[in-house]
Design a protein around this motif. Structure first.
Motif, PDB file in Angstrom:
ATOM      1  N   ALA A 123      -1.877   1.580  -1.321  1.00 58.07           N
ATOM      2  CA  ALA A 123      -2.230   1.408  -2.592  1.00 58.07           C
ATOM      3  C   ALA A 123      -1.778   2.536  -3.682  1.00 58.07           C
ATOM      4  CB  ALA A 123      -3.821   1.433  -2.622  1.00 58.07           C
ATOM      5  N   LEU A 127      -7.921   0.079  -6.097  1.00 56.27           N
ATOM      6  CA  LEU A 127      -7.860  -1.486  -6.083  1.00 56.27           C
ATOM      7  C   LEU A 127      -9.242  -1.932  -6.111  1.00 56.27           C
ATOM      8  CD1 LEU A 127      -4.646  -2.228  -4.388  1.00 56.27           C
ATOM      9  CD2 LEU A 127      -5.004  -1.815  -6.587  1.00 56.27           C
ATOM     10  N   VAL A 133      -2.802  -8.637  -6.770  1.00 58.41           N
ATOM     11  CA  VAL A 133      -1.785  -7.352  -6.704  1.00 58.41           C
ATOM     12  C   VAL A 133      -0.449  -7.822  -7.252  1.00 58.41           C
ATOM     13  CG1 VAL A 133      -0.437  -6.060  -4.975  1.00 58.41           C
ATOM     14  CG2 VAL A 133      -3.058  -6.851  -4.423  1.00 58.41           C
ATOM     15  N   ASP A 137       0.956  -1.798  -8.211  1.00 58.56           N
ATOM     16  CA  ASP A 137      -0.270  -1.621  -7.352  1.00 58.56           C
ATOM     17  C   ASP A 137       0.373  -0.974  -6.085  1.00 58.56           C
ATOM     18  OD1 ASP A 137      -2.175  -2.363  -9.213  1.00 58.56           O
ATOM     19  OD2 ASP A 137      -2.001  -4.332  -8.477  1.00 58.56           O
ATOM     20  N   LEU A 138       1.596  -1.128  -5.941  1.00 58.32           N
ATOM     21  CA  LEU A 138       1.946  -0.759  -4.389  1.00 58.32           C
ATOM     22  C   LEU A 138       2.958   0.720  -4.590  1.00 58.32           C
ATOM     23  CD1 LEU A 138       3.362  -4.216  -3.712  1.00 58.32           C
ATOM     24  CD2 LEU A 138       1.177  -3.326  -2.957  1.00 58.32           C
ATOM     25  N   VAL A 164      -6.860  -8.734  -3.602  1.00 60.36           N
ATOM     26  CA  VAL A 164      -7.852  -7.789  -3.064  1.00 60.36           C
ATOM     27  C   VAL A 164      -9.095  -8.217  -2.314  1.00 60.36           C
ATOM     28  CG1 VAL A 164      -8.694  -5.241  -3.221  1.00 60.36           C
ATOM     29  CG2 VAL A 164      -6.558  -6.075  -4.381  1.00 60.36           C
ATOM     30  N   LEU A 174      -2.172  -0.366   3.297  1.00 58.17           N
ATOM     31  CA  LEU A 174      -2.642  -1.809   2.846  1.00 58.17           C
ATOM     32  C   LEU A 174      -2.388  -2.717   4.326  1.00 58.17           C
ATOM     33  CD1 LEU A 174      -0.756  -2.524  -0.336  1.00 58.17           C
ATOM     34  CD2 LEU A 174      -3.228  -1.996   0.029  1.00 58.17           C
TER      35      LEU A 174
END
Length: 242
Positions: A123, A127, A133, A137-138, A164, A174
């Protein structure tokens, strides 16, 4: 007297020869016949070759290390070594590998380590539960994937668009159970039923009776009141096969 002395010298010489021969024979008996024993280094090499094949296509840089074998182990020489994964083992992280010979018959088990260094997703920021997502967000990090929990994401496309499931902090690795797939069909949504059979295809409209993600089963009520089931697909399409 001279003759007697010569005889004594000759007998002493013969005794020395016999002692030397006996010593050499004892030494030969104590030494193992290396031509008849299996080379342990060749076993480790065979295991590493086997695991290299098993890990082809893994997402990252793979290194394989076979564990040490007790040098005191004496195995009959084998013309055809067979390497296998024992039940419950897999070519990932610390694992067990079996090596057997059918003739002469013997089997041993040894440890090995498979390291897979590659990129995985974390993440990029905190989140909140329920968030859909997106790429922002990554964040990628690198490490040994074999040391991480199962179900990690290594491709952004696997995570983008998912919801999420539990709130998490920035930097959280994740995993599948943390992000649930977004439904492609919502309850009450008007959907298109596509019925396929041998040599024909029919389309009809109906209303979904439940939410479903891509590939899940969904129940649909059609115009005549009949309820049919099919596989949900993106775009509000429902596949029904006969």
């Amino acid at each position: 007297m001279a003759s007697h002395s010569i005889v004594k010298q000759f007998l002493a010489f013969c005794t020395g020869i016999l002692l030397l021969a006996g010593s050499a024979l004892s030494h030969a008996e104590a030494m193992p016949n290396t031509d008849q024993t299996q080379n342990l280094t060749s076993i480790r090499k065979k295991v590493e070759e086997f695991l290299t094949v098993q890990t082809a296509g893994y997402p990252g840089r793979v290194t394989v290390t076979a564990g040490a074998i007790d040098n005191n182990l004496k195995l009959a020489k084998c013309p055809a070594l067979e390497v296998f994964m024992p039940q419950g083992s897999r070519a990932w992280g610390k694992t067990n590998v079996g090596v057997r010979c059918n003739a002469p018959a013997w089997t041993i088990y040894m440890q090995a380590t498979v390291n897979v260094v590659g990129q995985y997703l974390v993440a990029a920021a905190p989140l909140a539960q329920g968030r859909v997502v997106d790429s922002g967000d990554l964040l990628f990090e690198s490490g040994d994937l074999a040391q991480l929990p199962p179900g990690i994401f290594t491709d952004p496309e696997q995570a983008i668009g998912r919801i999420v499931n539990i709130s998490m902090n920035a930097g959280t690795v994740l995993r599948q159970e943390m992000l649930k797939a977004s439904p492609v069909v919502q309850q009450g949504q008007t959907v298109t039923l596509i019925t396929r059979g041998k040599g024909f295809s029919i389309s009809a409209e109906g209303h979904a009776l439940n939410n479903a993600t891509d590939g899940q089963l969904v129940r649909v009520k059609v115009a005549n009141g009949q309820v049919v089931s099919g596989i949900a697909r993106n775009g509000g399409k429902i596949e029904v096969s006969f």
